[in-house]
Design a protein around this motif. Structure first.
Motif, PDB file in Angstrom:
ATOM      1  N   TYR A 320       0.843  -1.196   0.000  1.00 46.11           N
ATOM      2  CA  TYR A 320       0.000   0.000   0.000  1.00 46.11           C
ATOM      3  C   TYR A 320       0.879   1.247   0.000  1.00 46.11           C
ATOM      4  CZ  TYR A 320      -3.794  -3.200   0.875  1.00 46.11           C
ATOM      5  OH  TYR A 320      -4.703  -4.219   0.745  1.00 46.11           O
ATOM      6  N   VAL A 321       0.383   2.295  -0.653  1.00 52.94           N
ATOM      7  CA  VAL A 321       1.157   3.525  -0.798  1.00 52.94           C
ATOM      8  C   VAL A 321       0.238   4.725  -0.657  1.00 52.94           C
ATOM      9  CG1 VAL A 321       2.551   4.920  -2.380  1.00 52.94           C
ATOM     10  CG2 VAL A 321       2.863   2.438  -2.319  1.00 52.94           C
ATOM     11  N   VAL A 322       0.688   5.712   0.139  1.00 50.59           N
ATOM     12  CA  VAL A 322       0.105   7.054   0.106  1.00 50.59           C
ATOM     13  C   VAL A 322       1.080   7.888  -0.706  1.00 50.59           C
ATOM     14  CG1 VAL A 322      -0.597   9.059   1.453  1.00 50.59           C
ATOM     15  CG2 VAL A 322      -1.029   6.750   2.338  1.00 50.59           C
ATOM     16  N   GLU A 323       0.650   8.304  -1.897  1.00 47.94           N
ATOM     17  CA  GLU A 323       1.587   8.915  -2.832  1.00 47.94           C
ATOM     18  C   GLU A 323       2.201  10.207  -2.278  1.00 47.94           C
ATOM     19  OE1 GLU A 323       2.615   7.473  -5.468  1.00 47.94           O
ATOM     20  OE2 GLU A 323       1.136   5.852  -5.688  1.00 47.94           O
ATOM     21  N   GLN A 324       1.382  11.077  -1.695  1.00 48.83           N
ATOM     22  CA  GLN A 324       1.862  12.341  -1.123  1.00 48.83           C
ATOM     23  C   GLN A 324       1.334  12.437   0.303  1.00 48.83           C
ATOM     24  OE1 GLN A 324       0.223  14.516  -4.560  1.00 48.83           O
ATOM     25  NE2 GLN A 324       2.237  15.459  -4.780  1.00 48.83           N
ATOM     26  N   LEU A 325       2.229  12.295   1.260  1.00 48.70           N
ATOM     27  CA  LEU A 325       1.825  12.232   2.666  1.00 48.70           C
ATOM     28  C   LEU A 325       1.139  13.506   3.122  1.00 48.70           C
ATOM     29  CD1 LEU A 325       5.051  10.495   4.014  1.00 48.70           C
ATOM     30  CD2 LEU A 325       2.789   9.443   3.753  1.00 48.70           C
ATOM     31  N   GLY A 326       1.568  14.647   2.617  1.00 47.09           N
ATOM     32  CA  GLY A 326       0.974  15.920   3.012  1.00 47.09           C
ATOM     33  C   GLY A 326      -0.421  16.135   2.466  1.00 47.09           C
ATOM     34  N   LYS A 327      -0.846  15.235   1.574  1.00 48.77           N
ATOM     35  CA  LYS A 327      -2.178  15.329   0.975  1.00 48.77           C
ATOM     36  C   LYS A 327      -3.127  14.325   1.627  1.00 48.77           C
ATOM     37  CE  LYS A 327      -4.164  15.869  -3.667  1.00 48.77           C
ATOM     38  NZ  LYS A 327      -3.982  15.591  -5.102  1.00 48.77           N
ATOM     39  N   PHE A 328      -2.798  13.910   2.825  1.00 53.17           N
ATOM     40  CA  PHE A 328      -3.586  12.915   3.556  1.00 53.17           C
ATOM     41  C   PHE A 328      -3.700  13.378   4.998  1.00 53.17           C
ATOM     42  CE2 PHE A 328      -4.405   9.217   6.088  1.00 53.17           C
ATOM     43  CZ  PHE A 328      -5.007   8.258   5.287  1.00 53.17           C
ATOM     44  N   ALA A 329      -4.913  13.435   5.520  1.00 55.62           N
ATOM     45  CA  ALA A 329      -5.138  13.756   6.930  1.00 55.62           C
ATOM     46  C   ALA A 329      -6.299  12.912   7.423  1.00 55.62           C
ATOM     47  CB  ALA A 329      -5.433  15.244   7.113  1.00 55.62           C
ATOM     48  N   ALA A 330      -6.217  12.463   8.666  1.00 58.89           N
ATOM     49  CA  ALA A 330      -7.245  11.567   9.187  1.00 58.89           C
ATOM     50  C   ALA A 330      -7.325  11.693  10.699  1.00 58.89           C
ATOM     51  CB  ALA A 330      -6.930  10.121   8.787  1.00 58.89           C
ATOM     52  N   ILE A 331      -8.310  11.027  11.273  1.00 63.34           N
ATOM     53  CA  ILE A 331      -8.455  10.973  12.720  1.00 63.34           C
ATOM     54  C   ILE A 331      -8.301   9.524  13.179  1.00 63.34           C
ATOM     55  CG2 ILE A 331     -10.028  12.952  12.703  1.00 63.34           C
ATOM     56  CD1 ILE A 331     -12.323  10.967  13.263  1.00 63.34           C
ATOM     57  N   GLU A 332      -8.008   9.354  14.458  1.00 63.26           N
ATOM     58  CA  GLU A 332      -7.997   8.025  15.055  1.00 63.26           C
ATOM     59  C   GLU A 332      -9.438   7.663  15.418  1.00 63.26           C
ATOM     60  OE1 GLU A 332      -5.925   5.827  15.055  1.00 63.26           O
ATOM     61  OE2 GLU A 332      -3.917   6.706  14.976  1.00 63.26           O
ATOM     62  N   ALA A 333     -10.019   6.803  14.616  1.00 61.06           N
ATOM     63  CA  ALA A 333     -11.446   6.485  14.762  1.00 61.06           C
ATOM     64  C   ALA A 333     -11.767   5.878  16.120  1.00 61.06           C
ATOM     65  CB  ALA A 333     -11.880   5.544  13.643  1.00 61.06           C
ATOM     66  N   THR A 334     -10.844   5.099  16.672  1.00 61.92           N
ATOM     67  CA  THR A 334     -11.127   4.449  17.949  1.00 61.92           C
ATOM     68  C   THR A 334     -11.228   5.438  19.099  1.00 61.92           C
ATOM     69  OG1 THR A 334      -8.749   4.044  18.249  1.00 61.92           O
ATOM     70  CG2 THR A 334     -10.054   2.262  17.261  1.00 61.92           C
ATOM     71  N   ASN A 335     -10.768   6.675  18.891  1.00 64.87           N
ATOM     72  CA  ASN A 335     -10.814   7.689  19.956  1.00 64.87           C
ATOM     73  C   ASN A 335     -12.060   8.563  19.898  1.00 64.87           C
ATOM     74  OD1 ASN A 335      -8.336   6.702  20.663  1.00 64.87           O
ATOM     75  ND2 ASN A 335      -7.149   8.451  19.944  1.00 64.87           N
ATOM     76  N   VAL A 336     -12.910   8.348  18.897  1.00 64.94           N
ATOM     77  CA  VAL A 336     -14.080   9.210  18.719  1.00 64.94           C
ATOM     78  C   VAL A 336     -15.174   8.842  19.724  1.00 64.94           C
ATOM     79  CG1 VAL A 336     -15.979   9.788  17.158  1.00 64.94           C
ATOM     80  CG2 VAL A 336     -13.626   9.683  16.292  1.00 64.94           C
ATOM     81  N   GLU A 337     -15.747   9.872  20.318  1.00 60.00           N
ATOM     82  CA  GLU A 337     -16.868   9.705  21.241  1.00 60.00           C
ATOM     83  C   GLU A 337     -18.001  10.611  20.788  1.00 60.00           C
ATOM     84  OE1 GLU A 337     -17.664  10.900  25.857  1.00 60.00           O
ATOM     85  OE2 GLU A 337     -15.861   9.690  25.457  1.00 60.00           O
ATOM     86  N   LEU A 338     -19.173  10.032  20.550  1.00 60.19           N
ATOM     87  CA  LEU A 338     -20.332  10.797  20.102  1.00 60.19           C
ATOM     88  C   LEU A 338     -21.160  11.210  21.305  1.00 60.19           C
ATOM     89  CD1 LEU A 338     -21.337   8.549  17.060  1.00 60.19           C
ATOM     90  CD2 LEU A 338     -20.089  10.714  17.001  1.00 60.19           C
ATOM     91  N   LEU A 339     -21.380  12.511  21.449  1.00 61.72           N
ATOM     92  CA  LEU A 339     -22.125  13.037  22.590  1.00 61.72           C
ATOM     93  C   LEU A 339     -23.553  13.359  22.183  1.00 61.72           C
ATOM     94  CD1 LEU A 339     -19.461  15.547  23.986  1.00 61.72           C
ATOM     95  CD2 LEU A 339     -19.757  13.130  24.560  1.00 61.72           C
ATOM     96  N   ALA A 340     -24.476  13.114  23.087  1.00 58.64           N
ATOM     97  CA  ALA A 340     -25.865  13.485  22.838  1.00 58.64           C
ATOM     98  C   ALA A 340     -26.009  14.990  22.949  1.00 58.64           C
ATOM     99  CB  ALA A 340     -26.783  12.789  23.841  1.00 58.64           C
ATOM    100  N   ASP A 341     -26.834  15.571  22.072  1.00 57.57           N
ATOM    101  CA  ASP A 341     -27.092  17.005  22.153  1.00 57.57           C
ATOM    102  C   ASP A 341     -27.876  17.325  23.411  1.00 57.57           C
ATOM    103  OD1 ASP A 341     -25.768  17.547  19.869  1.00 57.57           O
ATOM    104  OD2 ASP A 341     -27.532  17.734  18.594  1.00 57.57           O
ATOM    105  N   ALA A 342     -27.629  18.510  23.947  1.00 59.40           N
ATOM    106  CA  ALA A 342     -28.363  18.952  25.128  1.00 59.40           C
ATOM    107  C   ALA A 342     -29.824  19.218  24.770  1.00 59.40           C
ATOM    108  CB  ALA A 342     -27.718  20.226  25.677  1.00 59.40           C
ATOM    109  N   PRO A 343     -30.754  18.986  25.714  1.00 59.20           N
ATOM    110  CA  PRO A 343     -32.175  19.314  25.458  1.00 59.20           C
ATOM    111  C   PRO A 343     -32.346  20.795  25.133  1.00 59.20           C
ATOM    112  CG  PRO A 343     -31.914  18.011  27.474  1.00 59.20           C
ATOM    113  CD  PRO A 343     -30.538  18.424  27.053  1.00 59.20           C
ATOM    114  N   GLU A 344     -33.443  21.101  24.462  1.00 52.10           N
ATOM    115  CA  GLU A 344     -33.678  22.475  24.035  1.00 52.10           C
ATOM    116  C   GLU A 344     -33.635  23.455  25.196  1.00 52.10           C
ATOM    117  OE1 GLU A 344     -34.007  23.767  21.066  1.00 52.10           O
ATOM    118  OE2 GLU A 344     -33.759  21.873  20.030  1.00 52.10           O
ATOM    119  N   GLU A 345     -34.209  23.078  26.361  1.00 53.08           N
ATOM    120  CA  GLU A 345     -34.240  24.020  27.452  1.00 53.08           C
ATOM    121  C   GLU A 345     -32.855  24.299  28.000  1.00 53.08           C
ATOM    122  OE1 GLU A 345     -35.799  21.176  27.351  1.00 53.08           O
ATOM    123  OE2 GLU A 345     -35.508  19.939  29.134  1.00 53.08           O
TER     124      GLU A 345
END
Length: 348
Positions: A320-345
């Protein structure tokens, strides 16, 4: 069942004959080298089995190790020189970063029980069906390794690594090792990337935009950048729209027809098989490559009555090859935490 029925054996023999004819060899029941031209044809069929593989580069090369073969351009090439005072000086802007590539011996071995061949023998296009199924799975495996591969172990363990993490180093791992600054691992909370009103990013759109700013500046204004987004993130975003608009039939229909929205962070958004479900990657399709050594493909089909099955061995050198490293950006998916939105009030 310890042996093939007469009808099933005729079907299997026809498969061997078809394979031998396809690759221009006398017999497929002995290991044979696939000629580079035939290897390219086989690779093309695997590529055509996946819309994602058709968008990226899948390239045959002659060496196991070497320089990257795709030519990207870093920076501008246009200007002017006063030749009364000095010579014109051409710029070397080809995106050769010296990192190169390395290919590893890769096996895609398949078995069919004699009973399965018996069941399939009624189909006159058995050979075509079988080849298409195997080629599609090789294509899906290539994508899985591209996003989840961590290392190339001499002896892989599918039970311990069900996402084929030990088969090869995929695109994300290559960038982790060669350009770690291009991977966002956390927000303000150590080890976490929190998405929600009270998190690091209020929504997915803001996260994708921030990741896009990690792309080297000379690539940001190109017209080929895209955002690849995990299905869980897309589903979460769509769920919030449903919660807000779902009670209104006309608005609900808009959500369903638009598949959330077409862009995130100002970039066209896509997803693909086996992409990390909470992942985000910003790059261009032509910045992602799979290289295979075109002279390395070997194949061997045999009937094994000791195990009441047929065996189909495929091997090639691949990487596997990333042709231009500076043209690639990503996140660590395992570190993502989805938060519930606060109620309207609470928002008020």
């Amino acid at each position: 069942m310890s042996q093939l029925s007469d009808h099933a054996r005729q079907t299997y023999n026809a498969l061997q004959t078809s394979v031998a004819r396809t690759y221009g060899v006398t017999s497929a029941s002995e290991e044979f080298n696939v000629e580079p031209t035939h290897a390219q044809t086989l690779n093309d069929r695997i590529t055509l089995s996946s819309a994602f593989l058709q968008r990226i580069n899948v390239i045959g090369v002659s060496e196991i190790k070497g320089e990257k073969v795709m030519m990207g351009v870093n920076g501008t090439v246009t200007g002017r020189t006063n030749t009364d005072n000095k010579d014109r000086e051409p710029r070397n802007v080809l995106g050769l970063d010296g990192k190169g590539y390395e290919l590893f011996d890769t096996h895609s071995d398949v078995t069919l029980r004699f009973a399965t061949i018996d069941a399939w023998a009624k189909f006159k296009d058995f050979a075509k069906r079988y080849s298409a199924a195997v080629q599609r799975q090789i294509g899906l495996d290539r994508i899985m390794i591209g996003w989840h591969g961590l290392e190339a172990k001499p002896d892989t363990d599918r039970d311990a690594h069900p996402l084929l993490q030990d088969v090869n180093k995929g695109w994300l791992q290559i960038v982790r090792e060669q350009a770690p600054q291009q991977i966002l691992a956390q927000g303000q909370t150590p080890g976490k990337i929190r998405i929600g009103q009270l998190g690091d990013y209020p929504n997915l759109d803001a996260l994708v935009f921030d990741v896009s700013l990690m792309i080297d500046e000379e690539f940001r204004d190109g017209d080929d950048l895209i955002a690849i987004i995990g299905r869980d993130l897309l589903a979460h975003d769509k769920g919030k729209l449903y919660a807000k608009q779902g009670h209104t039939p006309t608005e609900k229909e808009k959500v369903e027809l638009s598949q959330v929205i077409d862009t995130y962070g100002g970039l066209p958004s896509y997803t693909c098989p086996h992409f990390p479900s909470k992942g985000v990657t910003v790059t261009s399709f032509n910045n992602l490559s799979i290289y295979f050594q075109d002279s390395s493909w070997r194949r061997y089909l045999l009937a094994n009555p000791k195990r009441s099955r047929t065996e189909d061995y495929n091997s090639r050198n691949e990487g596997y090859v990333v042709e231009q490293l500076g043209k690639f950006a990503a996140i660590e998916a395992t570190n993502v935490e989805l938060l519930a939105d606060a109620p309207e009030e609470v928002k008020a």
